[in-house]
Scaffold this motif. Structure first.
Motif, PDB file in Angstrom:
ATOM      1  N   TYR A  35      29.814  55.838  -0.794  1.00  0.00           N
ATOM      2  CA  TYR A  35      29.021  54.627  -1.040  1.00  0.00           C
ATOM      3  C   TYR A  35      29.888  53.403  -0.743  1.00  0.00           C
ATOM      4  O   TYR A  35      30.940  53.214  -1.360  1.00  0.00           O
ATOM      5  CB  TYR A  35      28.552  54.579  -2.490  1.00  0.00           C
ATOM      6  CG  TYR A  35      27.433  55.535  -2.818  1.00  0.00           C
ATOM      7  CD1 TYR A  35      26.102  55.172  -2.611  1.00  0.00           C
ATOM      8  CD2 TYR A  35      27.699  56.794  -3.352  1.00  0.00           C
ATOM      9  CE1 TYR A  35      25.068  56.042  -2.929  1.00  0.00           C
ATOM     10  CE2 TYR A  35      26.670  57.675  -3.674  1.00  0.00           C
ATOM     11  CZ  TYR A  35      25.356  57.288  -3.458  1.00  0.00           C
ATOM     12  OH  TYR A  35      24.342  58.160  -3.775  1.00  0.00           O
ATOM     13  N   GLU A  36      29.415  52.591   0.181  1.00  0.00           N
ATOM     14  CA  GLU A  36      30.213  51.445   0.630  1.00  0.00           C
ATOM     15  C   GLU A  36      30.490  50.442  -0.488  1.00  0.00           C
ATOM     16  O   GLU A  36      31.491  49.717  -0.443  1.00  0.00           O
ATOM     17  CB  GLU A  36      29.506  50.744   1.787  1.00  0.00           C
ATOM     18  CG  GLU A  36      29.279  51.627   2.994  1.00  0.00           C
ATOM     19  CD  GLU A  36      28.321  51.001   3.970  1.00  0.00           C
ATOM     20  OE1 GLU A  36      28.682  49.956   4.566  1.00  0.00           O
ATOM     21  OE2 GLU A  36      27.203  51.531   4.137  1.00  0.00           O
ATOM     22  N   THR A  37      29.609  50.381  -1.486  1.00  0.00           N
ATOM     23  CA  THR A  37      29.785  49.415  -2.573  1.00  0.00           C
ATOM     24  C   THR A  37      30.707  49.929  -3.668  1.00  0.00           C
ATOM     25  O   THR A  37      31.046  49.186  -4.587  1.00  0.00           O
ATOM     26  CB  THR A  37      28.429  49.056  -3.195  1.00  0.00           C
ATOM     27  OG1 THR A  37      27.795  50.259  -3.658  1.00  0.00           O
ATOM     28  CG2 THR A  37      27.526  48.377  -2.161  1.00  0.00           C
ATOM     29  N   SER A  38      31.090  51.201  -3.595  1.00  0.00           N
ATOM     30  CA  SER A  38      31.971  51.745  -4.629  1.00  0.00           C
ATOM     31  C   SER A  38      33.433  51.606  -4.212  1.00  0.00           C
ATOM     32  O   SER A  38      33.743  51.248  -3.079  1.00  0.00           O
ATOM     33  CB  SER A  38      31.621  53.215  -4.901  1.00  0.00           C
ATOM     34  OG  SER A  38      32.012  54.053  -3.832  1.00  0.00           O
ATOM     35  N   GLN A  39      34.322  51.892  -5.143  1.00  0.00           N
ATOM     36  CA  GLN A  39      35.751  51.715  -4.911  1.00  0.00           C
ATOM     37  C   GLN A  39      36.290  52.750  -3.919  1.00  0.00           C
ATOM     38  O   GLN A  39      35.651  53.750  -3.613  1.00  0.00           O
ATOM     39  CB  GLN A  39      36.517  51.818  -6.231  1.00  0.00           C
ATOM     40  CG  GLN A  39      36.532  50.530  -7.050  1.00  0.00           C
ATOM     41  CD  GLN A  39      35.152  50.116  -7.535  1.00  0.00           C
ATOM     42  OE1 GLN A  39      34.434  50.907  -8.123  1.00  0.00           O
ATOM     43  NE2 GLN A  39      34.771  48.881  -7.266  1.00  0.00           N
ATOM     44  N   GLN A  40      37.493  52.469  -3.429  1.00  0.00           N
ATOM     45  CA  GLN A  40      38.190  53.416  -2.553  1.00  0.00           C
ATOM     46  C   GLN A  40      38.810  54.532  -3.393  1.00  0.00           C
ATOM     47  O   GLN A  40      39.016  54.383  -4.601  1.00  0.00           O
ATOM     48  CB  GLN A  40      39.294  52.695  -1.765  1.00  0.00           C
ATOM     49  CG  GLN A  40      38.804  51.547  -0.909  1.00  0.00           C
ATOM     50  CD  GLN A  40      37.817  52.007   0.151  1.00  0.00           C
ATOM     51  OE1 GLN A  40      38.046  53.005   0.836  1.00  0.00           O
ATOM     52  NE2 GLN A  40      36.713  51.278   0.297  1.00  0.00           N
ATOM     53  N   VAL A  41      39.113  55.648  -2.755  1.00  0.00           N
ATOM     54  CA  VAL A  41      39.744  56.744  -3.469  1.00  0.00           C
ATOM     55  C   VAL A  41      41.082  56.278  -4.047  1.00  0.00           C
ATOM     56  O   VAL A  41      41.857  55.576  -3.399  1.00  0.00           O
ATOM     57  CB  VAL A  41      39.941  57.962  -2.539  1.00  0.00           C
ATOM     58  CG1 VAL A  41      40.875  57.658  -1.383  1.00  0.00           C
ATOM     59  CG2 VAL A  41      40.439  59.176  -3.328  1.00  0.00           C
ATOM     60  N   GLY A  42      41.327  56.632  -5.302  1.00  0.00           N
ATOM     61  CA  GLY A  42      42.559  56.246  -5.972  1.00  0.00           C
ATOM     62  C   GLY A  42      42.529  54.866  -6.596  1.00  0.00           C
ATOM     63  O   GLY A  42      43.413  54.520  -7.380  1.00  0.00           O
ATOM     64  N   GLU A  43      41.499  54.098  -6.298  1.00  0.00           N
ATOM     65  CA  GLU A  43      41.409  52.740  -6.829  1.00  0.00           C
ATOM     66  C   GLU A  43      40.838  52.771  -8.241  1.00  0.00           C
ATOM     67  O   GLU A  43      40.044  53.655  -8.595  1.00  0.00           O
ATOM     68  CB  GLU A  43      40.518  51.892  -5.926  1.00  0.00           C
ATOM     69  CG  GLU A  43      40.465  50.420  -6.275  1.00  0.00           C
ATOM     70  CD  GLU A  43      39.648  49.621  -5.275  1.00  0.00           C
ATOM     71  OE1 GLU A  43      39.614  48.379  -5.416  1.00  0.00           O
ATOM     72  OE2 GLU A  43      39.051  50.224  -4.356  1.00  0.00           O
ATOM     73  N   VAL A  44      41.232  51.799  -9.080  1.00  0.00           N
ATOM     74  CA  VAL A  44      40.632  51.683 -10.408  1.00  0.00           C
ATOM     75  C   VAL A  44      39.151  51.369 -10.231  1.00  0.00           C
ATOM     76  O   VAL A  44      38.781  50.439  -9.514  1.00  0.00           O
ATOM     77  CB  VAL A  44      41.327  50.583 -11.236  1.00  0.00           C
ATOM     78  CG1 VAL A  44      40.586  50.366 -12.557  1.00  0.00           C
ATOM     79  CG2 VAL A  44      42.781  50.957 -11.501  1.00  0.00           C
ATOM     80  N   GLY A  45      38.308  52.158 -10.875  1.00  0.00           N
ATOM     81  CA  GLY A  45      36.867  52.020 -10.700  1.00  0.00           C
ATOM     82  C   GLY A  45      36.269  53.363 -10.327  1.00  0.00           C
ATOM     83  O   GLY A  45      36.761  54.414 -10.746  1.00  0.00           O
ATOM     84  N   ASN A  46      35.220  53.340  -9.524  1.00  0.00           N
ATOM     85  CA  ASN A  46      34.425  54.529  -9.267  1.00  0.00           C
ATOM     86  C   ASN A  46      34.349  54.821  -7.768  1.00  0.00           C
ATOM     87  O   ASN A  46      33.703  54.098  -7.019  1.00  0.00           O
ATOM     88  CB  ASN A  46      33.018  54.318  -9.842  1.00  0.00           C
ATOM     89  CG  ASN A  46      32.195  55.588  -9.867  1.00  0.00           C
ATOM     90  OD1 ASN A  46      32.668  56.663  -9.530  1.00  0.00           O
ATOM     91  ND2 ASN A  46      30.942  55.456 -10.284  1.00  0.00           N
ATOM     92  N   PHE A  47      35.017  55.874  -7.344  1.00  0.00           N
ATOM     93  CA  PHE A  47      34.931  56.348  -5.961  1.00  0.00           C
ATOM     94  C   PHE A  47      33.746  57.305  -5.903  1.00  0.00           C
ATOM     95  O   PHE A  47      33.811  58.421  -6.406  1.00  0.00           O
ATOM     96  CB  PHE A  47      36.236  57.062  -5.585  1.00  0.00           C
ATOM     97  CG  PHE A  47      36.245  57.673  -4.214  1.00  0.00           C
ATOM     98  CD1 PHE A  47      36.144  56.886  -3.082  1.00  0.00           C
ATOM     99  CD2 PHE A  47      36.366  59.051  -4.063  1.00  0.00           C
ATOM    100  CE1 PHE A  47      36.172  57.460  -1.809  1.00  0.00           C
ATOM    101  CE2 PHE A  47      36.397  59.634  -2.805  1.00  0.00           C
ATOM    102  CZ  PHE A  47      36.290  58.834  -1.676  1.00  0.00           C
ATOM    103  N   ALA A  48      32.617  56.860  -5.333  1.00  0.00           N
ATOM    104  CA  ALA A  48      31.365  57.602  -5.416  1.00  0.00           C
ATOM    105  C   ALA A  48      30.971  58.191  -4.066  1.00  0.00           C
ATOM    106  O   ALA A  48      31.042  57.521  -3.036  1.00  0.00           O
ATOM    107  CB  ALA A  48      30.250  56.698  -5.933  1.00  0.00           C
ATOM    108  N   LEU A  49      30.543  59.449  -4.099  1.00  0.00           N
ATOM    109  CA  LEU A  49      30.180  60.184  -2.891  1.00  0.00           C
ATOM    110  C   LEU A  49      28.782  60.779  -3.031  1.00  0.00           C
ATOM    111  O   LEU A  49      28.376  61.190  -4.117  1.00  0.00           O
ATOM    112  CB  LEU A  49      31.170  61.321  -2.635  1.00  0.00           C
ATOM    113  CG  LEU A  49      32.649  60.950  -2.475  1.00  0.00           C
ATOM    114  CD1 LEU A  49      33.496  62.221  -2.404  1.00  0.00           C
ATOM    115  CD2 LEU A  49      32.859  60.105  -1.230  1.00  0.00           C
ATOM    116  N   ALA A  50      28.074  60.869  -1.909  1.00  0.00           N
ATOM    117  CA  ALA A  50      26.751  61.492  -1.863  1.00  0.00           C
ATOM    118  C   ALA A  50      26.780  62.666  -0.906  1.00  0.00           C
ATOM    119  O   ALA A  50      27.555  62.687   0.063  1.00  0.00           O
ATOM    120  CB  ALA A  50      25.701  60.474  -1.413  1.00  0.00           C
ATOM    121  N   GLY A  51      25.927  63.654  -1.159  1.00  0.00           N
ATOM    122  CA  GLY A  51      25.817  64.798  -0.260  1.00  0.00           C
ATOM    123  C   GLY A  51      24.507  65.523  -0.486  1.00  0.00           C
ATOM    124  O   GLY A  51      23.914  65.438  -1.564  1.00  0.00           O
TER     125      GLY A  51
END
Length: 247
Positions: free
Chosen positions: A122-138
């Motif tokens: 999700y482009e609006t979510s954080q990057q991997v390892g970043e504080v926050g939420n790294f969100a993926l869809a499948g």
């Protein structure tokens, strides 16, 4: 016999025969559609995903054949990617033997990405390892069945993200079922979009149901995981990655 009555009967029999043939044809077409939707789309999608992953890994340094301790200091955070760009690999050791437990991660969540059996960021979510939420869809069903066994994940199961330089390791903490309009599950703090995050999270989103008639579009299955550590690729490979590949 009355000629007119015989003609009517012949006409009626012809109509019934034509209707029967039409229904049979419709049944065959629907059957072929189901085969295409549930099976063939996954065959082609998985083949494309395999090619994408091979191309991605061809550009990486060779994988280290031993493991190392996870680091718990602040991990490196990749720069934002262009839509459609392959940024890493999603690895779910608990899915080994059930389905393809490794798949490319690409930027964006359009069908052009998800229909190729990729995990979309999700482009609006954080990057991997970043504080926050790294969100993926499948997808859970069709086009690769990428997240088909999301319901098999238990607390403590690892979800690992591989990037060109770093391994990021998360552990499952919880899951919930929501309606499609509850998009705040991918907020930096899920369900609290205005709140400042203090931890690093990973969220998987997919359809809930595997029912053929509805394809699970009425609800979403959400899995949450929290960050537990990282490893430089040059230092080693996460133990669970090595174990799943050795089996």
């Amino acid at each position: 016999m009355n000629p007119e009555r015989s003609a009517v009967r012949r006409t009626g029999s012809t109509c019934v025969g034509i209707l029967g043939e039409l229904l049979l044809t419709i049944g065959v077409v629907l059957g072929l559609f189901v085969v295409w939707q549930l099976w063939w789309t996954s065959v082609t999608a998985n083949a494309e995903a395999s090619t994408i992953m091979s191309d991605f890994r061809d550009g990486l340094a060779p994988e280290v054949s031993h493991t190392a301790d996870l680091r718990t200091d602040d991990p490196p955070v990749p720069s934002p990617a262009d839509v459609g760009e392959t940024t890493g690999t999603l690895i779910v050791p608990a899915w080994y033997g059930l389905t393809n437990n490794e798949m490319p991660i690409a930027e964006g969540t359009s069908l052009n990405i998800l229909d190729r059996a990729l995990a979309g960021h999700y482009e609006t979510s954080q990057q991997v390892g970043e504080v926050g939420n790294f969100a993926l869809a499948g997808h859970r069903r069709t086009h690769g069945n990428s997240f088909r066994y999301v319901d098999r994940l238990d607390k403590g199961d690892q979800i690992i993200v591989e990037t060109p330089k770093t391994w990021y390791v998360y552990e499952v903490t919880d899951h919930e079922i929501v309606t499609p309009d509850q998009t705040d599950v991918i907020a930096p703090v899920p369900h609290h979009p205005g709140q400042k995050p203090t931890e690093r999270m990973l969220t998987l989103t997919t359809c809930h149901s595997l029912t053929l008639g509805e394809y699970g579009n009425d609800h979403r299955w959400i899995t949450y995981a929290t960050f537990v550590g990282w490893m430089d690729r040059s230092d080693g490979t996460p133990a669970q990655v090595l174990e799943s590949r050795d089996n």
